[in-house]
Design a protein around this motif. Structure first.
Motif, PDB file in Angstrom:
ATOM      1  N   TYR A   1       7.005   6.062   4.000  1.00 54.80           N
ATOM      2  CA  TYR A   1       7.965   6.129   5.117  1.00 54.80           C
ATOM      3  C   TYR A   1       9.418   5.967   4.401  1.00 54.80           C
ATOM      4  CZ  TYR A   1      10.655   5.440   9.283  1.00 54.80           C
ATOM      5  OH  TYR A   1      11.596   5.205  10.126  1.00 54.80           O
ATOM      6  N   ALA A   2       9.644   5.132   3.678  1.00 56.02           N
ATOM      7  CA  ALA A   2      10.722   4.620   2.855  1.00 56.02           C
ATOM      8  C   ALA A   2      11.240   5.748   2.069  1.00 56.02           C
ATOM      9  CB  ALA A   2      10.729   3.306   2.230  1.00 56.02           C
ATOM     10  N   LEU A   3      10.327   6.534   1.176  1.00 56.13           N
ATOM     11  CA  LEU A   3      10.772   7.684   0.181  1.00 56.13           C
ATOM     12  C   LEU A   3      11.050   8.710   1.169  1.00 56.13           C
ATOM     13  CD1 LEU A   3      10.824   8.635  -2.491  1.00 56.13           C
ATOM     14  CD2 LEU A   3       8.476   8.970  -2.324  1.00 56.13           C
ATOM     15  N   GLY A   4      10.549   8.887   2.145  1.00 54.44           N
ATOM     16  CA  GLY A   4      10.945  10.033   3.304  1.00 54.44           C
ATOM     17  C   GLY A   4      12.191   9.679   3.677  1.00 54.44           C
ATOM     18  N   GLU A   5      12.764   8.647   3.967  1.00 53.73           N
ATOM     19  CA  GLU A   5      14.124   8.285   4.659  1.00 53.73           C
ATOM     20  C   GLU A   5      15.399   8.953   3.361  1.00 53.73           C
ATOM     21  OE1 GLU A   5      14.317   4.913   7.754  1.00 53.73           O
ATOM     22  OE2 GLU A   5      14.314   4.214   5.671  1.00 53.73           O
ATOM     23  N   ILE A  65       0.882  -9.259   6.610  1.00 50.81           N
ATOM     24  CA  ILE A  65       0.987  -8.901   5.063  1.00 50.81           C
ATOM     25  C   ILE A  65       2.221  -9.802   4.746  1.00 50.81           C
ATOM     26  CG2 ILE A  65       2.035  -7.404   3.446  1.00 50.81           C
ATOM     27  CD1 ILE A  65       0.865  -5.069   4.879  1.00 50.81           C
ATOM     28  N   TYR A  66       2.190 -10.864   3.637  1.00 49.64           N
ATOM     29  CA  TYR A  66       3.256 -11.533   3.501  1.00 49.64           C
ATOM     30  C   TYR A  66       4.485 -10.942   3.108  1.00 49.64           C
ATOM     31  CZ  TYR A  66       5.468 -15.477   1.163  1.00 49.64           C
ATOM     32  OH  TYR A  66       6.034 -16.737   0.680  1.00 49.64           O
ATOM     33  N   ALA A  67       5.778 -11.223   3.693  1.00 53.06           N
ATOM     34  CA  ALA A  67       6.869 -10.639   3.695  1.00 53.06           C
ATOM     35  C   ALA A  67       7.439 -10.386   2.215  1.00 53.06           C
ATOM     36  CB  ALA A  67       7.722 -11.605   4.454  1.00 53.06           C
ATOM     37  N   ASP A  68       7.100 -11.043   1.295  1.00 51.15           N
ATOM     38  CA  ASP A  68       7.544 -10.960  -0.179  1.00 51.15           C
ATOM     39  C   ASP A  68       7.037  -9.860  -0.593  1.00 51.15           C
ATOM     40  OD1 ASP A  68       9.402 -13.185   0.384  1.00 51.15           O
ATOM     41  OD2 ASP A  68       8.547 -14.222  -1.172  1.00 51.15           O
ATOM     42  N   CYS A  69       5.804  -9.805  -0.326  1.00 49.85           N
ATOM     43  CA  CYS A  69       4.926  -8.358  -0.745  1.00 49.85           C
ATOM     44  C   CYS A  69       5.751  -7.189  -0.268  1.00 49.85           C
ATOM     45  CB  CYS A  69       3.535  -8.653  -0.343  1.00 49.85           C
ATOM     46  SG  CYS A  69       2.707 -10.090  -1.372  1.00 49.85           S
ATOM     47  N   GLN A  70       6.110  -7.098   0.921  1.00 47.15           N
ATOM     48  CA  GLN A  70       6.595  -5.795   1.422  1.00 47.15           C
ATOM     49  C   GLN A  70       7.944  -5.605   0.825  1.00 47.15           C
ATOM     50  OE1 GLN A  70       6.513  -5.406   5.754  1.00 47.15           O
ATOM     51  NE2 GLN A  70       5.156  -7.451   5.782  1.00 47.15           N
ATOM     52  N   GLN A  71       8.639  -6.653   0.619  1.00 46.03           N
ATOM     53  CA  GLN A  71      10.055  -6.375  -0.213  1.00 46.03           C
ATOM     54  C   GLN A  71       9.890  -6.132  -1.585  1.00 46.03           C
ATOM     55  OE1 GLN A  71      11.844 -10.436   0.334  1.00 46.03           O
ATOM     56  NE2 GLN A  71      12.075 -10.230   2.568  1.00 46.03           N
ATOM     57  N   GLN A  72       8.950  -6.783  -2.235  1.00 48.30           N
ATOM     58  CA  GLN A  72       8.604  -6.275  -3.344  1.00 48.30           C
ATOM     59  C   GLN A  72       8.283  -4.571  -3.785  1.00 48.30           C
ATOM     60  OE1 GLN A  72       8.708  -7.876  -6.842  1.00 48.30           O
ATOM     61  NE2 GLN A  72      10.069  -9.172  -5.416  1.00 48.30           N
ATOM     62  N   ASN A  73       7.282  -4.118  -2.609  1.00 47.34           N
ATOM     63  CA  ASN A  73       7.020  -2.837  -2.447  1.00 47.34           C
ATOM     64  C   ASN A  73       8.211  -1.806  -2.421  1.00 47.34           C
ATOM     65  OD1 ASN A  73       5.328  -0.686  -2.479  1.00 47.34           O
ATOM     66  ND2 ASN A  73       5.442  -0.516  -0.281  1.00 47.34           N
ATOM     67  N   LEU A  74       9.372  -2.221  -1.637  1.00 48.36           N
ATOM     68  CA  LEU A  74      10.739  -1.577  -1.427  1.00 48.36           C
ATOM     69  C   LEU A  74      11.572  -1.785  -2.862  1.00 48.36           C
ATOM     70  CD1 LEU A  74      11.739  -2.534   2.222  1.00 48.36           C
ATOM     71  CD2 LEU A  74      10.805  -0.371   1.312  1.00 48.36           C
ATOM     72  N   MET A  75      11.387  -2.724  -3.534  1.00 48.29           N
ATOM     73  CA  MET A  75      11.972  -2.870  -4.957  1.00 48.29           C
ATOM     74  C   MET A  75      11.392  -1.950  -5.859  1.00 48.29           C
ATOM     75  SD  MET A  75      12.546  -7.062  -5.382  1.00 48.29           S
ATOM     76  CE  MET A  75      13.688  -8.001  -4.307  1.00 48.29           C
ATOM     77  N   ARG A 105      10.852  12.435 -10.225  1.00 50.38           N
ATOM     78  CA  ARG A 105      11.450  12.380  -8.824  1.00 50.38           C
ATOM     79  C   ARG A 105      10.098  11.413  -8.505  1.00 50.38           C
ATOM     80  NH1 ARG A 105      11.958  17.280  -4.694  1.00 50.38           N
ATOM     81  NH2 ARG A 105      11.501  15.881  -2.680  1.00 50.38           N
ATOM     82  N   PRO A 106      10.483  10.577  -7.459  1.00 53.00           N
ATOM     83  CA  PRO A 106       9.335   9.498  -6.974  1.00 53.00           C
ATOM     84  C   PRO A 106       8.488  10.474  -6.177  1.00 53.00           C
ATOM     85  CG  PRO A 106      11.566   8.614  -6.687  1.00 53.00           C
ATOM     86  CD  PRO A 106      11.785  10.052  -7.094  1.00 53.00           C
ATOM     87  N   ARG A 107       7.422  10.141  -5.993  1.00 55.64           N
ATOM     88  CA  ARG A 107       6.256  11.015  -5.437  1.00 55.64           C
ATOM     89  C   ARG A 107       5.767   9.944  -4.159  1.00 55.64           C
ATOM     90  NH1 ARG A 107       2.351  13.370 -10.223  1.00 55.64           N
ATOM     91  NH2 ARG A 107       3.810  14.161 -11.407  1.00 55.64           N
ATOM     92  N   PHE A 108       5.378  10.875  -3.066  1.00 56.56           N
ATOM     93  CA  PHE A 108       4.311  10.209  -2.153  1.00 56.56           C
ATOM     94  C   PHE A 108       3.133   9.967  -2.561  1.00 56.56           C
ATOM     95  CE2 PHE A 108       7.564  13.061   0.071  1.00 56.56           C
ATOM     96  CZ  PHE A 108       7.999  12.061   1.085  1.00 56.56           C
ATOM     97  N   LYS A 109       2.625   8.809  -2.227  1.00 53.10           N
ATOM     98  CA  LYS A 109       1.297   8.232  -2.395  1.00 53.10           C
ATOM     99  C   LYS A 109       0.221   8.761  -1.599  1.00 53.10           C
ATOM    100  CE  LYS A 109       3.384   5.507  -5.630  1.00 53.10           C
ATOM    101  NZ  LYS A 109       3.292   5.389  -6.921  1.00 53.10           N
TER     102      LYS A 109
END
Length: 434
Positions: free
Chosen positions: A47-51, A102-112, A133-137
Motif C-alpha cells: 500500500y505504501a509503495l502504491g502511494e 503488531i509492535y509499532a516499531d516493527c511497522q516503522q522499520q518496515n516503512l524505513m 525499482r521497488p517491487r510489490f511483494k
C-alpha cells in the motif's frame, strides 16, 4: 563455524557492527502469529509503495508532448515520504484493527526499509549508480521484521539467558550455541524465517575495533586471482580448487523439482515438496558460505596485505559462464574476505584487473592468449600458470609505493617453469579442495 552463525560486518571509525544469528524454537501458536505479522507487513508495504508510485505517475510527464494513452486526472496528492506514511499508521490501525497487534516499531522499520529502497532507486550514489525499482511483494516475500531496540526499558525485545521475549508475541526459546561476547551491546534484533525454521539475527556493537596494521609493519603480502578452474591462486603459487557445490547438487535438485512439478499447486504435498527443494538450496548456500569463511580466515592468517581484483561480476554473470560464476560467488567471497581482514587488523586492497592475465609479471611484455590457454609463456623465458601470473601482477599493482619486501614477480634466479601447488582446506564435514 556453525551454520546458524552470521558474521556480516560493518566497520566505522570507533566501533564495529557484527551480526550473530541464532535458531529459535517458537510454539505452533507463535509461528502462526509470526506468519500473520509478516503477511500484514507485506500488505502495508504494497500500500505504501502504491502511494509513492501513484504520486510519481501523477507528477511526471514527457517534456515535449502529452501522452496519447492516458493522463492522470483528479487532485494531485501530496508527496509521500517516510514521515507522512509513518504518521498515517494511527489511521491504519483504526481502519484495520489487526495492525494494533503488531509492535509499532516493527511497522516503522518496515516503512524505513521501503524509504531506503525508494531513495536508492531515485537518487544515485557517488559513482552514479542507482538501485532497481521497488517491487510489490507477493505472499510470503516479507519473511523478516526488526525490533530496533533490545534490552532497553522501552524496547520490544528482551534477551534473558536463552529466552527472547518479544512484545505481543511472548517468550521464545533461543538456541544460544555460543555466548554473546562480554562488552558487546545488542542494538537490534531481526526475526526471519528460512526453509528450516525461524531465526533471530542480533546486531552487536563492538567498540574494541582492532587497529589496522601500519604499512611499514607489513611482512607478508599476496595478490589473489579468482577463477573458475581454480577458486583462487595466490602470488606465491598456492591454489584452491573450486568446490562446485551447486553443480554437485544439481542431479538431486533436478529430481526433487521434477517431483514438485507433478504435484497440485497449493496442496499439502506440494507445500511439503516445495519446502524440501528450498532446504536443498539452503544447504548448498550454507556449504558455499562456510567454504568462503574458511578461505578468508586462511588468507588473513597467512598474509598481512591481500590484493584482489575489482571485477564487474554483474557483467560477467550475463555470459555463457553465468552458472559457474554464480556458483563460486566471487562477490560474496570478496565481501567476506574484507570483513575478516578488518576484524583481524589486516589490510586488503582492490585494484583494476585489466591486463593482469596478458602482461608478463617478469618483463611486462603483453602475451596475448585466449581463455583456453592456461599457461603463460613469455619470450623472456618465464613459463607459469596463467592465474599465478595474474596474481603476481595484482600484487605489483597493489603494492606500488609500499615498502614491501619480495613483492615483485618471478626473477631469473628462480626456475623459469613454475607450477602451482594446491592447498587442502577441510570445511566442516566437507572437503573444500583436494
Amino acid at each position: 563455524m556453525s551454520y546458524v552463525v552470521s558474521h556480516a560486518t560493518k566497520w566505522y571509525y570507533d566501533f564495529m557492527l557484527l551480526t550473530y544469528q541464532y535458531k529459535l524454537n517458537p510454539t505452533p501458536e507463535q509461528v502462526v502469529l509470526l506468519e500473520t505479522w509478516g503477511e500484514l507487513l507485506r500488505r502495508h508495504w504494497n500500500y505504501a509503495l502504491g502511494e509513492r508510485l501513484d504520486w510519481l505517475r501523477r507528477t511526471r510527464s514527457q517534456v515535449d508532448r502529452c501522452s496519447l494513452l492516458c493522463e492522470p486526472i483528479g487532485e494531485i496528492p501530496s508527496k509521500p515520504d517516510y514521515y507522512t506514511q509513518a504518521s498515517d499508521l494511527k489511521k491504519t490501525k483504526e481502519l484495520f484493527p489487526d495492525y494494533k497487534n503488531i509492535y509499532a516499531d516493527c511497522q516503522q522499520q518496515n516503512l524505513m526499509r521501503l524509504d531506503k529502497t525508494w531513495k536508492r532507486w531515485l537518487i544515485p550514489d557517488t559513482s552514479g549508480k542507482r538501485g532497481g525499482r521497488p517491487r510489490f511483494k507477493k505472499r510470503g516475500d516479507i519473511s523478516s521484521f526488526t525490533f530496533p531496540r533490545v534490552n532497553h526499558p522501552k524496547a520490544g525485545a528482551h534477551l534473558t539467558s536463552n529466552t527472547l521475549k518479544l512484545s505481543k508475541i511472548g517468550e521464545i526459546d533461543v538456541v544460544l550455541h555460543r555466548a554473546i561476547p562480554d562488552g558487546f551491546e545488542i542494538k537490534q534484533a531481526t526475526i526471519l524465517v528460512k526453509a528450516d525454521g525461524w531465526y533471530c539475527s542480533f546486531s552487536l556493537e563492538d567498540k574494541t575495533v582492532p587497529e589496522l596494521l601500519p604499512v611499514d609493519e607489513i611482512k607478508t603480502a599476496t595478490g589473489i586471482d579468482v577463477g573458475l578452474e581454480k577458486f583462487l591462486t595466490t602470488a606465491d603459487g598456492q591454489s584452491i580448487e573450486v568446490p562446485q557445490y551447486y553443480r554437485k547438487a544439481q542431479a538431486t535438485l533436478a529430481r526433487q523439482q521434477r517431483k514438485l512439478a507433478r504435484l497440485l499447486k497449493g496442496s499439502n504435498n506440494y507445500n511439503f515438496q516445495s519446502n524440501k527443494v528450498a532446504r536443498l538450496h539452503l544447504h548448498v548456500a550454507r556449504q558455499r558460505k562456510e567454504f568462503h569463511y574458511h578461505v578468508a580466515h586462511w588468507l588473513a592468517n597467512s598474509y598481512d596485505l591481500i590484493v584482489f581484483e575489482n571485477l564487474n561480476i554483474r557483467g560477467l554473470a550475463r555470459t555463457r559462464l553465468a552458472k559457474s560464476i554464480l556458483d563460486v560467488a566471487w562477490g560474496k567471497f570478496l565481501e567476506i574476505m574484507q570483513a575478516v581482514a578488518v576484524k583481524r587488523g589486516k589490510l586488503s586492497i582492490g585494484v583494476d584487473p585489466r591486463g593482469t592475465s596478458i602482461n608478463c609479471s617478469s618483463c611486462g611484455e603483453r602475451v596475448e592468449k585466449t581463455l583456453a590457454i592456461r599457461v603463460h609463456s613469455c619470450s623472456c623465458g618465464l613459463i607459469v600458470d596463467r592465474d599465478w601470473n595474474s596474481a603476481l601482477n595484482l600484487l605489483k599493482r597493489g603494492s606500488v609505493g609500499l615498502p614491501i619486501p619480495g613483492c615483485g614477480g618471478l626473477d631469473i634466479s628462480q626456475p623459469v617453469k613454475q607450477q602451482v601447488s594446491y592447498v587442502n582446506l577441510s570445511v566442516g564435514r566437507y572437503t573444500a579442495c583436494s
